[in-house]
Enzyme design. Structure first.
Site, PDB file in Angstrom:
ATOM      1  N   TYR A 141       0.875  -1.181   0.000  1.00 18.45           N
ATOM      2  CA  TYR A 141       0.000   0.000   0.000  1.00 18.45           C
ATOM      3  C   TYR A 141       0.908   1.226   0.000  1.00 18.45           C
ATOM      4  O   TYR A 141       1.705   1.399   0.923  1.00 18.45           O
ATOM      5  CB  TYR A 141      -0.886   0.027   1.250  1.00 18.45           C
ATOM      6  CG  TYR A 141      -1.958  -1.035   1.283  1.00 18.45           C
ATOM      7  CD1 TYR A 141      -1.689  -2.334   1.724  1.00 18.45           C
ATOM      8  CD2 TYR A 141      -3.267  -0.743   0.896  1.00 18.45           C
ATOM      9  CE1 TYR A 141      -2.692  -3.303   1.773  1.00 18.45           C
ATOM     10  CE2 TYR A 141      -4.274  -1.706   0.947  1.00 18.45           C
ATOM     11  CZ  TYR A 141      -3.980  -2.977   1.377  1.00 18.45           C
ATOM     12  OH  TYR A 141      -4.969  -3.928   1.429  1.00 18.45           O
TER      13      TYR A 141
ATOM     14  N   PRO B 158     -12.349   0.431  -0.906  1.00 21.90           N
ATOM     15  CA  PRO B 158     -11.608  -0.839  -0.926  1.00 21.90           C
ATOM     16  C   PRO B 158     -10.284  -0.837  -0.162  1.00 21.90           C
ATOM     17  O   PRO B 158      -9.637  -1.890  -0.047  1.00 21.90           O
ATOM     18  CB  PRO B 158     -11.350  -1.066  -2.425  1.00 21.90           C
ATOM     19  CG  PRO B 158     -11.394   0.292  -3.024  1.00 21.90           C
ATOM     20  CD  PRO B 158     -12.368   1.088  -2.217  1.00 21.90           C
TER      21      PRO B 158
ATOM     22  N   LYS C  53     -12.273  -4.777   2.933  1.00 21.77           N
ATOM     23  CA  LYS C  53     -13.301  -5.274   3.856  1.00 21.77           C
ATOM     24  C   LYS C  53     -14.629  -5.649   3.187  1.00 21.77           C
ATOM     25  O   LYS C  53     -15.473  -6.288   3.822  1.00 21.77           O
ATOM     26  CB  LYS C  53     -13.587  -4.215   4.942  1.00 21.77           C
ATOM     27  CG  LYS C  53     -12.444  -4.020   5.917  1.00 21.77           C
ATOM     28  CD  LYS C  53     -12.349  -5.171   6.887  1.00 21.77           C
ATOM     29  CE  LYS C  53     -11.059  -5.218   7.659  1.00 21.77           C
ATOM     30  NZ  LYS C  53     -10.211  -6.360   7.348  1.00 21.77           N
TER      31      LYS C  53
ATOM     32  N   TYR D 195      -7.121  -5.196  10.204  1.00 26.39           N
ATOM     33  CA  TYR D 195      -6.858  -5.716   8.857  1.00 26.39           C
ATOM     34  C   TYR D 195      -7.143  -7.219   8.783  1.00 26.39           C
ATOM     35  O   TYR D 195      -7.750  -7.696   7.816  1.00 26.39           O
ATOM     36  CB  TYR D 195      -5.404  -5.417   8.443  1.00 26.39           C
ATOM     37  CG  TYR D 195      -5.174  -5.633   6.964  1.00 26.39           C
ATOM     38  CD1 TYR D 195      -5.414  -4.618   6.042  1.00 26.39           C
ATOM     39  CD2 TYR D 195      -4.736  -6.872   6.485  1.00 26.39           C
ATOM     40  CE1 TYR D 195      -5.223  -4.821   4.683  1.00 26.39           C
ATOM     41  CE2 TYR D 195      -4.550  -7.087   5.126  1.00 26.39           C
ATOM     42  CZ  TYR D 195      -4.793  -6.050   4.229  1.00 26.39           C
ATOM     43  OH  TYR D 195      -4.616  -6.256   2.873  1.00 26.39           O
TER      44      TYR D 195
HETATM   45  C1  PHB Z   1      -7.318  -6.627  -4.606  1.00 22.69           C
HETATM   46  O1  PHB Z   1      -8.112  -6.412  -5.519  1.00 22.69           O
HETATM   47  O2  PHB Z   1      -6.502  -7.561  -4.673  1.00 22.69           O
HETATM   48  C2  PHB Z   1      -7.319  -5.757  -3.403  1.00 22.69           C
HETATM   49  C3  PHB Z   1      -8.141  -4.649  -3.338  1.00 22.69           C
HETATM   50  C4  PHB Z   1      -8.117  -3.856  -2.215  1.00 22.69           C
HETATM   51  C5  PHB Z   1      -7.266  -4.169  -1.153  1.00 22.69           C
HETATM   52  C6  PHB Z   1      -6.466  -5.280  -1.215  1.00 22.69           C
HETATM   53  C7  PHB Z   1      -6.490  -6.081  -2.344  1.00 22.69           C
HETATM   54  O3  PHB Z   1      -7.215  -3.377  -0.055  1.00 22.69           O
END
Ligand code: PHB
Ligand code: APR
Length: 389
Positions: free
Chosen positions: A201, A293, A297, A384
């Site tokens: 991230y 996103p 979650k 998380y």
């Molecule tokens: C994903 O699409 O792999 C994805 C999307 C949002 C997140 C983590 C993974 O926070």
């Protein structure tokens, strides 16, 4: 008139998972989905499952592919000022997450439903609900030009944000809470190995970025973009160049690029509808709430709603109606905590268009505090990996 104990409206992950669990309890449910299976599988969504979601998928008896192909992750990286900092989820909480695409999970659930011969109607048009506030709900729909009517005990509204179930409730009976963010995420899926074995991230002055994955050979990347951006204006080359610009130099150098399999822009929104039960109508998943996103979650919240709803309906058919009374309050208590976490992580990691230097310094100070404080990191990690339910 046809008859079922439960009519499930919506064949996304919420409706399918609920259907599988109810079948395990011997509850007879019909599922109505507006689109074709191919259409439902064409939507690319997140891919991080909390341990409790993994456990529920196992309870539903649909875990074989997830257990063989899913990737357990013990941590992820937070990146700012060009530096990567690992958040060791397992050391901080004793738990981990599973990276497994929502599309794969949806396919597994569809397959299991078909194998079990459970009643399912795809391309069900004009679904309408009646009598949910009394004792004899009915659901009508049109399929292949013919009108059908099902009488049932309960209706499960698993029909997503744009569905008919929430929209059937008079406005004075429902309270909507909403926050719309001034940016979107441009996502790209490609058959290239992920830049790192875990997720990254990234906070960057050009905007947030996320490096995610579906497998060791398939990657999912995201870039914060403007709401005015159009996906046609982003060539694959432009996407990869922007991703490289937001990553630390060493990560950018090892980024493997390739042609996109899919590219799309999604706006970011926080949304909650209260309550989640109206007489014999229940809302679950995206029909009741949306999270941005950033905390991954969305699917996990759908799973906890479904777990509570399954327990309530299972108890009802065994003679205990109290679960139904408590469904909304139980679900909303977990929903609001996940809303808080998703909002917090969103405002921590994104560049806001009108953000002044003070807000920018606050974000930076919070990130520095976070990586230096085991207490703060533990709070991040326990959210998380998922709060218990
Ligand atoms: C994903 O699409 O792999 C994805 C999307 C949002 C997140 C983590 C993974 O926070
Ligand atoms: N009649 C029948 N089906 C409908 C109707 C309708 N009027 N309206 C919508 N649907 C169907 C949609 O076609 C869709 O397949 O309901 C389904 C809802 O699925 P999702 O939108 O995926 O919602 P949900 O199952 O709650 O899944 C939540 O998916 O959107 C992500 O981030 C979200 O990961 C979370 C998860």
């Amino acid at each position: 008139m046809e008859r079922a104990q439960v009519v499930i409206v919506g064949g996304g992950p919420s409706g399918l998972l609920l259907g599988q669990l109810l079948a395990r309890s011997g509850v007879d449910a019909v599922l109505l989905e507006r689109h074709t299976p191919e259409y439902v599988l064409g939507r690319i969504r997140a891919g991080v499952l909390e341990q409790t979601t993994v456990d529920l998928v196992r309870q539903a008896g649909v875990a074989d592919h997830m257990d063989s192909a899913g990737l357990p992750h013990d941590g992820f990286d937070l990146c700012f000022d060009g530096q990567r900092h690992r958040v060791d989820l397992h050391a901080l909480t004793g738990r981990r997450v599973m990276v497994y695409g929502q599309t794969d999970l949806t396919r597994d659930l569809m397959h299991a439903r078909q194998q079990a011969g459970l009643r399912t109607v795809y391309e069900a048009e004009d679904v309408a609900l009646e009598g949910w506030d009394g004792t004899q709900p009915r659901v009508t729909y049109v399929h292949a030009g013919q009108r059908h009517e099902i009488s049932c005990d309960f209706i499960a509204g698993c029909d997503g944000f744009h569905g008919v179930c929430r929209a059937s409730v008079p406005t004075e009976r429902i309270k909507l809470h909403e926050k719309v963010y001034p940016f979107g995420w441009l996502g790209l899926l490609a058959d290239v190995p992920p830049v790192s074995h875990e997720l990254i991230y990234v906070r960057h002055e050009r905007g947030f970025a996320l490096c995610s994955q579906r497998s060791r050979t398939r990657s999912r990347y995201y870039l914060q973009c403007s709401l005015q951006d159009r996906v046609e204006n982003w060539s694959d080359d432009a996407f990869w160049a922007e991703m490289a610009a937001r990553l630390p130099a060493a990560s950018a150098a090892s980024l493997v690029t390739g042609p996109s399999l899919e590219k799309s822009i999604a706006p970011l929104r926080s949304f909650v509808a209260e309550p989640m039960r109206f007489g014999r109508l229940f809302l679950a998943g995206d029909a009741a709430h949306i999270v941005p996103p950033t905390g991954a979650k969305g699917l996990n919240l759908a799973a906890s709603d479904v777990a509570y709803l399954w327990e309530a309906l299972d108890a009802h058919y065994r003679g205990d109606g109290s679960g139904i009374e408590h469904y909304s309050a139980r679900a909303l208590s977990r929903v609001w905590k996940a809303e808080r976490f998703s909002w917090w992580m969103t405002q921590l990691m994104h560049h806001f268009p009108d953000q002044g230097s003070f807000a920018e310094r606050m974000q930076h100070a919070e990130l520095e505090y976070l990586i230096g404080s085991p207490a703060a990191l533990t709070a991040l990690a326990e959210n998380y990996v998922g709060l218990p339910f």
